[in-house]
Design a protein around this motif. Structure first.
Motif, PDB file in Angstrom:
ATOM      1  N   PHE A 272       0.936  -1.508  -0.374  1.00 32.24           N
ATOM      2  CA  PHE A 272       0.128   0.126  -0.377  1.00 32.24           C
ATOM      3  C   PHE A 272       1.323   1.696  -0.354  1.00 32.24           C
ATOM      4  N   CYS A 273       0.425   2.422  -1.140  1.00 34.83           N
ATOM      5  CA  CYS A 273       1.122   3.422  -0.773  1.00 34.83           C
ATOM      6  C   CYS A 273       0.277   4.620  -0.324  1.00 34.83           C
ATOM      7  N   ILE A 274       0.616   5.215   0.725  1.00 37.13           N
ATOM      8  CA  ILE A 274       0.100   6.406   1.230  1.00 37.13           C
ATOM      9  C   ILE A 274      -0.328   7.327   0.890  1.00 37.13           C
ATOM     10  N   ILE A 275      -0.415   8.409   0.358  1.00 36.68           N
ATOM     11  CA  ILE A 275       0.753  10.081  -0.040  1.00 36.68           C
ATOM     12  C   ILE A 275       0.096  10.623   0.686  1.00 36.68           C
ATOM     13  N   ARG A 276       0.371  12.164   0.744  1.00 35.56           N
ATOM     14  CA  ARG A 276      -0.250  12.936   2.020  1.00 35.56           C
ATOM     15  C   ARG A 276       0.703  13.960   0.832  1.00 35.56           C
ATOM     16  N   LEU A 277       0.174  14.973   0.598  1.00 33.81           N
ATOM     17  CA  LEU A 277       0.157  16.632  -0.541  1.00 33.81           C
ATOM     18  C   LEU A 277       0.036  17.306   0.460  1.00 33.81           C
ATOM     19  N   VAL A 278       0.711  18.248   1.404  1.00 36.59           N
ATOM     20  CA  VAL A 278       0.493  19.917   2.330  1.00 36.59           C
ATOM     21  C   VAL A 278       1.111  20.791   1.472  1.00 36.59           C
ATOM     22  N   ALA A 279       0.400  21.560   1.109  1.00 33.17           N
ATOM     23  CA  ALA A 279       0.309  23.434   1.435  1.00 33.17           C
ATOM     24  C   ALA A 279       0.100  23.803   2.635  1.00 33.17           C
ATOM     25  N   GLU A 280       1.615  24.357   2.916  1.00 34.40           N
ATOM     26  CA  GLU A 280       1.523  25.474   4.414  1.00 34.40           C
ATOM     27  C   GLU A 280       1.554  26.882   3.967  1.00 34.40           C
ATOM     28  N   PHE A 281       0.535  27.826   4.657  1.00 35.84           N
ATOM     29  CA  PHE A 281       0.160  28.874   3.991  1.00 35.84           C
ATOM     30  C   PHE A 281       0.469  30.061   5.083  1.00 35.84           C
ATOM     31  N   PRO A 282       1.883  30.005   5.410  1.00 32.10           N
ATOM     32  CA  PRO A 282       2.615  30.532   6.411  1.00 32.10           C
ATOM     33  C   PRO A 282       1.158  32.798   6.790  1.00 32.10           C
ATOM     34  N   ALA A 283       1.510  33.483   7.743  1.00 34.97           N
ATOM     35  CA  ALA A 283       0.977  33.870   8.374  1.00 34.97           C
ATOM     36  C   ALA A 283       1.842  35.368   7.297  1.00 34.97           C
ATOM     37  N   THR A 284       3.336  35.085   6.700  1.00 37.32           N
ATOM     38  CA  THR A 284       3.871  35.413   6.186  1.00 37.32           C
ATOM     39  C   THR A 284       3.470  35.854   4.545  1.00 37.32           C
ATOM     40  N   GLY A 285       2.805  34.693   3.967  1.00 36.62           N
ATOM     41  CA  GLY A 285       2.265  34.801   3.250  1.00 36.62           C
ATOM     42  C   GLY A 285       3.851  34.041   2.060  1.00 36.62           C
ATOM     43  N   GLY A 286       2.681  33.846   1.243  1.00 41.09           N
ATOM     44  CA  GLY A 286       3.466  32.653   0.002  1.00 41.09           C
ATOM     45  C   GLY A 286       3.416  31.037   0.946  1.00 41.09           C
ATOM     46  N   ILE A 287       3.628  30.104  -0.071  1.00 42.61           N
ATOM     47  CA  ILE A 287       3.326  28.930   0.279  1.00 42.61           C
ATOM     48  C   ILE A 287       4.192  28.253   0.848  1.00 42.61           C
ATOM     49  N   LEU A 288       4.646  26.815   1.386  1.00 46.63           N
ATOM     50  CA  LEU A 288       5.361  25.815   2.139  1.00 46.63           C
ATOM     51  C   LEU A 288       4.842  24.796   1.712  1.00 46.63           C
ATOM     52  N   THR A 289       5.478  24.069   0.723  1.00 47.29           N
ATOM     53  CA  THR A 289       5.228  22.789   0.120  1.00 47.29           C
ATOM     54  C   THR A 289       5.667  21.684   1.150  1.00 47.29           C
ATOM     55  N   SER A 290       5.518  20.572   1.225  1.00 47.98           N
ATOM     56  CA  SER A 290       5.697  18.687   1.885  1.00 47.98           C
ATOM     57  C   SER A 290       4.484  17.966   1.413  1.00 47.98           C
ATOM     58  N   TRP A 291       5.667  17.473   1.926  1.00 42.66           N
ATOM     59  CA  TRP A 291       4.978  15.535   1.109  1.00 42.66           C
ATOM     60  C   TRP A 291       5.550  14.659   2.305  1.00 42.66           C
ATOM     61  N   GLN A 292       4.282  13.137   1.682  1.00 39.26           N
ATOM     62  CA  GLN A 292       4.780  11.969   3.015  1.00 39.26           C
ATOM     63  C   GLN A 292       4.057  10.899   1.491  1.00 39.26           C
ATOM     64  N   PHE A 293       5.433   9.772   2.028  1.00 38.39           N
ATOM     65  CA  PHE A 293       5.254   8.988   0.795  1.00 38.39           C
ATOM     66  C   PHE A 293       4.900   8.034   1.748  1.00 38.39           C
ATOM     67  N   TYR A 294       4.138   6.303   2.889  1.00 37.02           N
ATOM     68  CA  TYR A 294       4.473   5.691   2.561  1.00 37.02           C
ATOM     69  C   TYR A 294       3.787   4.810   2.312  1.00 37.02           C
ATOM     70  N   SER A 295       5.358   3.882   1.755  1.00 36.95           N
ATOM     71  CA  SER A 295       4.893   2.122   0.980  1.00 36.95           C
ATOM     72  C   SER A 295       4.912   1.103   2.755  1.00 36.95           C
ATOM     73  N   VAL A 296       4.051   0.611   2.749  1.00 39.57           N
ATOM     74  CA  VAL A 296       3.620  -0.495   4.147  1.00 39.57           C
ATOM     75  C   VAL A 296       3.303  -1.832   3.657  1.00 39.57           C
ATOM     76  N   LYS A 297       3.227  -2.844   4.438  1.00 41.29           N
ATOM     77  CA  LYS A 297       2.116  -4.148   3.943  1.00 41.29           C
ATOM     78  C   LYS A 297       1.758  -4.471   5.191  1.00 41.29           C
ATOM     79  N   LEU A 298       0.443  -4.180   4.746  1.00 39.28           N
ATOM     80  CA  LEU A 298      -0.513  -4.237   5.885  1.00 39.28           C
ATOM     81  C   LEU A 298      -1.179  -5.452   5.731  1.00 39.28           C
ATOM     82  N   LEU A 299      -0.928  -5.997   4.175  1.00 36.53           N
ATOM     83  CA  LEU A 299      -1.712  -7.350   3.909  1.00 36.53           C
ATOM     84  C   LEU A 299      -0.725  -8.403   5.007  1.00 36.53           C
TER      85      LEU A 299
END
Length: 653
Positions: A272-299
């Protein structure tokens, strides 16, 4: 009474009664005292053999446990995990917006770029509804197959978290220019009211679930819930949804973070590949992007190899029970003295980590058993596999730390080796000097960290926070630094900071640290050359056992050689009897000969030895008994000479 006084008392002759009876009594008393002082040869031999056997048994048992643990850990990790993460990150992070090659998820800096990504690369990467030649080669069953191999589970989810207006105070002189203020995200500042069209879930606030973990971002820690909407299985419907949200200003000034969550399953590698894309909007303006890719064996248990891993897990629990029982017995036996050894603390730490790993494993398996079936059935809704992947990653981290300390424990068994004993003695002897040096080092180090943060924190990314300043200085010590950025941030103080830090920390303090270690090691090595080395070494024990096995295999040959020696001894004894020696003298001579041969072989060898090795307890016992026998013989010879001299004097007169 001191040992020397006791020795002199033994050496005093006892009064003779009827010929040589006094000498015999003296010898018996001396022999009994020696046996009382250092033990009988059989007792010492059995004691040494017991230590050797116990150490080898513990070492063998621990190696079996370590091999079992390695099989478990490497059975959890699959090389396909890396390749699956890599191909998915390349698709969703590196794919550029059509017509704008420099705009991808990593380079998003504005709300306009964000919507371009959502309506372009994200949409194209998410929906694969036909083959590369526009032919439908297999039944997609109303779902997408990314790269034709990875099934999209359920539908993706997009959610945002917002903060309220007036969560911060605007200075009075500036209120004429701006009267709205949106602070950084915290749970207290979070906006819980509906906004915009107020008709669907994306415009209405959804309360967070209790079991969902919080997300740690660049500029805040975010909880679950918020303003949520799920995408459609149709690419066109999803595109219209994005356009509608963009036109109605779904992203506002109060928006602080947007999460894009979805999950994939690859049946070819059972991952299983669980994907999370994150876009943060700081109080200073602009966008900071980050991500998480988790490949796991749940079965977990599908193939025969998986069932073999399950058997190893059962064996791991058995080992854990055995080791726990042993440590409890040691604590009961030694009480507070048990906690004075660093190896016992390591043993307790390892047991605690093992129990935590077992707990995480049971918890993950129970949650997978309860939730996986329901998540796979809900094909029209968002399947929250992130919760399962989150705990699975934590379980993997605990196992990684456990096997690290399990390998460190190997030093406990090889510390009997001379070299390893020198290393441990060196570290234990210089620990006070190292603590004193560490205090001085970190005073200077943290002083420079604060200086760098205050001088370059607003200009250089490596010094943007105090923690980053500490990391940056460790990198400077290792030779990884950005001198151009430091110099550009402060043309005068930048080079001064860098040069003085390199001089004091690198050239002075680190060399002092190495000098402490080097001098202590030289002292320990010198002490070992004239002092006591370990009583026994694992390598020597194994070598002795190997020699014993070889001797048993060559038993017949050894028996023949022993028979020849026995025949020779019998011939010499028969010759001595013919010359008038009694049985006691013959037995004493044979014993003296054995000791002489053994001691001459050990201490009068022609081979040159580099290091002087002191005598052990066993060797001291042999030498002491040998000296006692020599004294007996000298005393016996002295009596004979006295008798001869008296007879010669009587003949002269």
């Amino acid at each position: 009474m001191s040992y020397g006084a006791r020795r002199e008392t033994i050496a005093q002759p006892l009064p003779a009664r009827g010929g040589g009876t006094g000498v015999v009594v003296q010898n018996k008393v001396r022999k009994n005292f020696v046996l009382y002082l250092i033990g009988t040869p059989k007792q010492l031999h059995y004691r040494k053999e017991g230590e050797v056997s116990t150490t080898l048994q513990e070492l063998l048992l621990y190696f079996i446990f370590l091999i079992n643990l390695c099989i478990l850990t490497f059975g959890m990790v699959n090389p396909h995990m890396y390749y699956l993460n890599k191909v998915m990150s390349s698709l969703f992070l590196d794919t550029s917006v059509p017509g704008e090659e420099r705009t991808n998820f990593k380079s998003i800096r504005s709300i306009t770029d964000f919507w371009k990504f959502m309506e372009g690369p994200f949409l194209e990467g998410l929906y694969w509804d036909s083959w590369y030649n526009n032919e439908n080669l297999y039944d997609l069953k109303n779902t997408s197959r990314i790269y034709y191999e990875n099934i999209l589970l359920g539908v993706p989810r997009v959610r945002q978290l917002k903060v309220r207006n007036n969560t911060c105070k605007v200075y009075s002189s500036v209120q004429s220019l701006m009267n709205e203020c949106y602070n950084k995200y915290t749970s207290e500042n979070e906006d819980l009211t509906d906004f915009g069209l107020k008709v669907d879930t994306e415009w209405k606030y959804s309360a967070p679930s209790k079991n969902s973990p919080w997300h740690w971002g660049f500029v805040g820690v975010y909880r679950n819930g918020g303003y949520i909407f799920t995408l459609s299985k149709s690419k066109s419907e999803t595109l219209n949804k994005f356009i509608n949200l963009r036109m109605n200003s779904w992203i506002t000034r109060g928006t602080r973070v947007i999460f894009i969550d979805f999950s994939l399953y690859n049946a070819n590698v059972n991952l299983f590949c669980i994907i999370r894309l994150v876009a943060e909007f700081p109080a200073t303006g602009g966008i900071l992007t980050s991500w998480q890719f988790y490949s796991v064996k749940l079965l977990r248990y599908v193939s025969y190899y998986d069932y073999f891993i399950a058997a190893c897990e059962i064996a791991f629990c058995i080992f854990l029970f055995v080791f726990t029982t042993q440590e409890l017995q040691k604590i009961k036996e030694f009480k507070s003295a048990y906690f004075r050894s660093i190896w016992n603390w390591l043993e307790l730490l390892l047991l605690v980590l093992c129990f935590v790993a077992v707990f995480f494993n049971l918890y993950c398996n129970i949650q997978i058993f309860l939730l996986l079936g329901q998540l796979l059935k809900n094909t029209e809704k968002y399947s929250d596999f992130y919760f399962l992947a989150y705990w699975y990653i934590y379980y993997n981290n605990v196992i990684a730390i456990t096997i690290f300390f399990a390998w460190i424990k190997i030093f406990k068994f090889i510390s009997f080796n001379k070299t390893m004993s020198q290393l441990s003695t060196t570290l234990s002897r210089c620990i006070k000097d190292i603590v004193g040096f560490a205090i001085m080092f970190f005073i200077i180090f943290f002083a420079y960290a604060q200086l760098g943060f205050l001088l370059f924190g607003s200009q250089v990314d490596d010094f943007s926070t105090f923690q980053n300043s500490i990391y940056a200085q460790f990198r400077i010590v290792l030779g990884d630094f950005n001198f151009a950025g430091i110099q550009q941030a402060n043309f005068i103080l930048g080079p001064i900071y860098f040069i003085t830090f390199i001089f004091f920390v690198f050239f002075v303090l680190l060399n002092m640290f190495l000098a402490i270690i080097n001098d202590t090691y030289s002292e320990v090595k010198a002490d070992y050359s004239i002092g006591r080395s370990p009583d026994f070494e694992v390598g020597k024990m194994i070598k002795e056992r190997y020699k014993n096995a070889i001797e048993k295999l060559k038993l017949k040959k050894s028996q023949k050689a022993e028979d020849k020696k026995s025949m020779k001894r019998k011939d010499l004894a028969e010759q001595a009897r013919r010359e008038g020696f009694d049985e006691k003298e013959i037995q004493s001579a044979e014993q003296m000969k054995k000791w002489k041969e053994r001691l001459e072989k050990k201490y009068y060898s022609t081979e040159i030895q580099d290091d002087y090795q002191p005598v052990t307890q066993q060797e001291f016992r042999d030498l002491f008994l040998y000296a006692v026998e020599l004294e007996k013989e000298l005393h016996y010879v002295s009596l004979k000479l006295n008798r001869v001299m008296r007879k010669v004097s009587a003949l002269q007169y």
